[in-house]
Each structure stands twice: as C-alpha cells, then as structure tokens.
Design an enzyme around this catalytic site. Structure first.
Site, PDB file in Angstrom:
ATOM      1  N   GLU A  73       0.825  -1.205   0.000  1.00 14.60           N
ATOM      2  CA  GLU A  73       0.000   0.000   0.000  1.00 14.60           C
ATOM      3  C   GLU A  73       0.860   1.255   0.000  1.00 14.60           C
ATOM      4  O   GLU A  73       0.682   2.135  -0.809  1.00 14.60           O
ATOM      5  CB  GLU A  73      -0.927   0.015   1.215  1.00 14.60           C
ATOM      6  CG  GLU A  73      -2.135  -0.882   1.085  1.00 14.60           C
ATOM      7  CD  GLU A  73      -3.133  -0.380   0.031  1.00 14.60           C
ATOM      8  OE1 GLU A  73      -3.227   0.842  -0.176  1.00 14.60           O
ATOM      9  OE2 GLU A  73      -3.809  -1.236  -0.571  1.00 14.60           O
ATOM     10  N   ARG A  91      21.130   6.495  27.127  1.00 15.12           N
ATOM     11  CA  ARG A  91      20.108   5.771  27.876  1.00 15.12           C
ATOM     12  C   ARG A  91      20.500   4.312  28.060  1.00 15.12           C
ATOM     13  O   ARG A  91      20.307   3.722  29.113  1.00 15.12           O
ATOM     14  CB  ARG A  91      18.763   5.893  27.152  1.00 15.12           C
ATOM     15  CG  ARG A  91      17.615   5.147  27.792  1.00 15.12           C
ATOM     16  CD  ARG A  91      16.244   5.624  27.239  1.00 15.12           C
ATOM     17  NE  ARG A  91      16.214   5.777  25.795  1.00 15.12           N
ATOM     18  CZ  ARG A  91      15.892   4.777  24.955  1.00 15.12           C
ATOM     19  NH1 ARG A  91      15.573   3.595  25.415  1.00 15.12           N
ATOM     20  NH2 ARG A  91      15.885   4.988  23.647  1.00 15.12           N
ATOM     21  N   ARG A 112       9.339   1.462   6.666  1.00 17.38           N
ATOM     22  CA  ARG A 112       8.071   0.825   7.005  1.00 17.38           C
ATOM     23  C   ARG A 112       7.312   0.484   5.732  1.00 17.38           C
ATOM     24  O   ARG A 112       7.137   1.330   4.857  1.00 17.38           O
ATOM     25  CB  ARG A 112       7.253   1.761   7.886  1.00 17.38           C
ATOM     26  CG  ARG A 112       5.968   1.135   8.402  1.00 17.38           C
ATOM     27  CD  ARG A 112       5.278   2.054   9.391  1.00 17.38           C
ATOM     28  NE  ARG A 112       6.046   2.189  10.628  1.00 17.38           N
ATOM     29  CZ  ARG A 112       5.965   3.245  11.436  1.00 17.38           C
ATOM     30  NH1 ARG A 112       5.184   4.257  11.128  1.00 17.38           N
ATOM     31  NH2 ARG A 112       6.694   3.295  12.536  1.00 17.38           N
ATOM     32  N   ARG A 140      11.649 -10.067  14.560  1.00 19.70           N
ATOM     33  CA  ARG A 140      10.665 -10.125  15.637  1.00 19.70           C
ATOM     34  C   ARG A 140       9.281 -10.156  15.039  1.00 19.70           C
ATOM     35  O   ARG A 140       8.882  -9.210  14.350  1.00 19.70           O
ATOM     36  CB  ARG A 140      10.788  -8.920  16.568  1.00 19.70           C
ATOM     37  CG  ARG A 140      12.054  -8.977  17.358  1.00 19.70           C
ATOM     38  CD  ARG A 140      12.062  -7.929  18.442  1.00 19.70           C
ATOM     39  NE  ARG A 140      13.437  -7.724  18.865  1.00 19.70           N
ATOM     40  CZ  ARG A 140      13.792  -6.849  19.780  1.00 19.70           C
ATOM     41  NH1 ARG A 140      12.888  -6.086  20.348  1.00 19.70           N
ATOM     42  NH2 ARG A 140      15.048  -6.725  20.109  1.00 19.70           N
ATOM     43  N   LYS A 147       2.306  -7.769  21.090  1.00 21.11           N
ATOM     44  CA  LYS A 147       2.715  -7.208  22.380  1.00 21.11           C
ATOM     45  C   LYS A 147       1.499  -7.101  23.299  1.00 21.11           C
ATOM     46  O   LYS A 147       0.374  -7.002  22.819  1.00 21.11           O
ATOM     47  CB  LYS A 147       3.326  -5.818  22.157  1.00 21.11           C
ATOM     48  CG  LYS A 147       4.724  -5.864  21.565  1.00 21.11           C
ATOM     49  CD  LYS A 147       5.435  -4.543  21.784  1.00 21.11           C
ATOM     50  CE  LYS A 147       6.886  -4.658  21.401  1.00 21.11           C
ATOM     51  NZ  LYS A 147       7.629  -3.410  21.655  1.00 21.11           N
ATOM     52  N   GLU A 174      16.239  -1.081  10.121  1.00 14.83           N
ATOM     53  CA  GLU A 174      15.057  -1.702  10.726  1.00 14.83           C
ATOM     54  C   GLU A 174      13.900  -1.612   9.735  1.00 14.83           C
ATOM     55  O   GLU A 174      13.536  -0.524   9.306  1.00 14.83           O
ATOM     56  CB  GLU A 174      14.681  -0.995  12.035  1.00 14.83           C
ATOM     57  CG  GLU A 174      13.438  -1.592  12.688  1.00 14.83           C
ATOM     58  CD  GLU A 174      13.080  -0.929  14.020  1.00 14.83           C
ATOM     59  OE1 GLU A 174      13.757  -1.198  15.017  1.00 14.83           O
ATOM     60  OE2 GLU A 174      12.114  -0.134  14.041  1.00 14.83           O
ATOM     61  N   ALA A 186      -1.202   1.377  15.361  1.00 13.90           N
ATOM     62  CA  ALA A 186       0.101   1.764  15.919  1.00 13.90           C
ATOM     63  C   ALA A 186       0.290   3.281  15.942  1.00 13.90           C
ATOM     64  O   ALA A 186       0.854   3.824  16.886  1.00 13.90           O
ATOM     65  CB  ALA A 186       1.231   1.109  15.132  1.00 13.90           C
ATOM     66  N   GLU A 189      -1.862   4.614  18.815  1.00  7.44           N
ATOM     67  CA  GLU A 189      -1.284   4.212  20.097  1.00  7.44           C
ATOM     68  C   GLU A 189      -0.046   5.060  20.409  1.00  7.44           C
ATOM     69  O   GLU A 189       0.171   5.464  21.546  1.00  7.44           O
ATOM     70  CB  GLU A 189      -0.928   2.721  20.053  1.00  7.44           C
ATOM     71  CG  GLU A 189      -0.563   2.122  21.396  1.00  7.44           C
ATOM     72  CD  GLU A 189       0.920   2.221  21.723  1.00  7.44           C
ATOM     73  OE1 GLU A 189       1.269   2.001  22.883  1.00  7.44           O
ATOM     74  OE2 GLU A 189       1.728   2.535  20.824  1.00  7.44           O
TER      75      GLU A 189
END
Ligand code: GTP
Ligand code: MG
Length: 238
Positions: A73, A91, A112, A140, A147, A174, A186, A189
C-alpha cells in the site's frame, strides 16, 4: 547537554583519527572533525534507506506487473535524528564512539512497508530476506506474538552494503512490515503513548487492546474476502 556528550566521546578503535584523545580536552578543531565524522556516518544510513526503499519499489512494480496485484500500500522511512541517536546511546549506556553506535543502535535507519493483507507481510518479508545482499540480523514477529498492549507488526533488522566513494559499509536497517489496520492502530497508540508520556491510563489501555482485537478481526475478514475473489467467485449472471 551536547557538550557533555562530546566530552564522553571515546576513541574509535577502528579509526586512526583520535579527535578527542583521552577526552580530557576538546578543541574547536576537534569538534569540527567530530562533527564531520558524524555527518558522514549518518549519511551511510540515509543511503541504506535509499537502497532498501528502491528494493521495495522494485518488488512493488515487478509484483504488480507479474501478478496484476499490488501487495504494498505504501512505503515510508525515517532517519533517526542525531539527538535521538545520542540520547539512545546514553540511555542504554553504550560506548560513545561510532563503531559502538554502528554495532548497537540498529534502528537509525527505519523503513516501514504497509501491506494490504496479512498474507502479503510474509510475501514481502521472504522476498527481501531472500536477496543476496541482504542479511537478516534479527527478526521479531509481533503478529504471531503480539505485544501485551496490542501492537502488531513484523520487524526485521537487516544489514545491507552501501557502496561509498571510497569504501563499502554494511549498514543495519530496521524494516517494519504491517497491514493498514495494524499501522492505523500503531499510529494512534503512539500518539496516546506520547500524550501520556508512557503512563497510559488503564481505561485507555483497555480500549486500545480492544481496538487491536477489532483490527485483527478486520484483517482476517479482508483476507478471507480477498481469497474468495482470488479463487474467482463469479458474478451472478444478469
Ligand atoms: P527500542 O530499543 O526502543 O528501539 O525497542 P526494541 O529494541 O525493543 O525494538 P522493538 O522491536 O520493540 O521496537 C522497535 C520499533 O517498533 C519502535 O521504535 C516503534 O517504531 C515500533 N514499536 C514497538 N512497539 C510498539 C508499540 O507498542 N507501539 C507502537 N506504536 N510502536 C511500537
Ligand atoms: Mg526503536
């Protein structure tokens, strides 16, 4: 804060340049060299995004031509900002040098792929993973194992060669592959998560989990419909 980061910078063991030496003194020339090295480093990731995006566009066009059907798409990408790269290094307590960043921060380049149907996700994954110059470093499957909050997506960390003017670099990228419904969920969220700075109230969390369930149902229904049409259910004669 930037200054503190610079002072933490360590010698890259794979490099002859040692702009900071033991890190005890930072001169203006050192900073200039450091900045140039970092810009050059980040450019590799931009090129890797270009390479992967081209691969996906080729698959899209070729698939469309061969199968008269388009499984993709849309395709999007993002390059992590230098600020967020350095923030992540701090971090996660990674060493502050380019070699360590290359090795540890695997999501500087992100691509993506949003597919029409659940089955397209595996198709695209296999077509990418099967390419000779792509090495899958990590995979993954948040679709088989979603999740707890409801997040669904297929994640691949791949490594791809980028041919620079004076060297070849292997750059990690990624790749997130998901359906329109998963992507829709997503993005909402993500907005909610940021609005509440990670402390999403329980009622919203429940609603989000339910919405994820509905998204899955929609995906499954669309997939079933798509299969029926594919099998060639004939329109009623007039
Ligand atoms: P980081 O080290 O923070 O990048 O995460 P990770 O190494 O655990 O990787 P993971 O595969 O969990 O997440 C990588 C990316 O997937 C994130 O940067 C998001 O883009 C996406 N992602 C993962 N989990 C969620 C989620 O719960 N909600 C949303 N909206 N996106 C997610
Ligand atoms: Mg990430």
């Amino acid at each position: 804060a930037q200054w503190v980061v610079m002072k933490q910078w360590q010698r890259d063991p794979s490099s002859d340049d040692d702009p900071l030496g033991d890190g005890s003194h930072v001169g203006i020339d050192d900073l200039r060299i450091l900045r140039e090295q970092f810009v050059d480093f980040m450019l590799g990731y931009k090129f890797a995004i270009d390479e992967v995006t081209t691969k996906i566009n080729i698959l899209r066009e070729d698939f469309n031509n061969t199968h008269e059907y388009n499984p993709i798409e849309h395709v999007g990408s993002r390059l992590k900002s230098p600020e967020s790269v350095l923030e992540k290094v701090r971090r996660k307590n990674y060493a502050m040098n380019l070699a360590a960043i290359r090795e540890n921060v695997l999501d500087i380049a992100g691509v993506r792929v949003v597919c029409s149907f659940i089955s397209d996700i595996g198709t695209i994954r296999d077509m990418l993973a099967g390419q000779e110059d792509i090495t899958v470093l990590e995979e993954r499957d948040y679709i088989t194992h979603r999740k707890p909050n409801g997040y669904q997506s297929m994640h691949l960390i791949v490594s791809i060669p980028v041919f620079r003017s004076d060297r070849t670099e292997l750059i990690p990228v990624e790749i997130q592959i998901r359906t329109i419904a998963m992507d829709f969920w997503a993005s909402l969220e993500h907005k909610i998560y940021y609005k509440y700075r990670g402390e999403v109230p329980p009622n919203l969390r429940t609603d989000l989990a339910q919405a994820a369930e509905v998204a899955t149902q929609l995906d499954e229904q669309m997939e079933a419909l798509h299969r029926q049409v594919d099998r060639g259910v004939q329109p009623k004669p007039k």
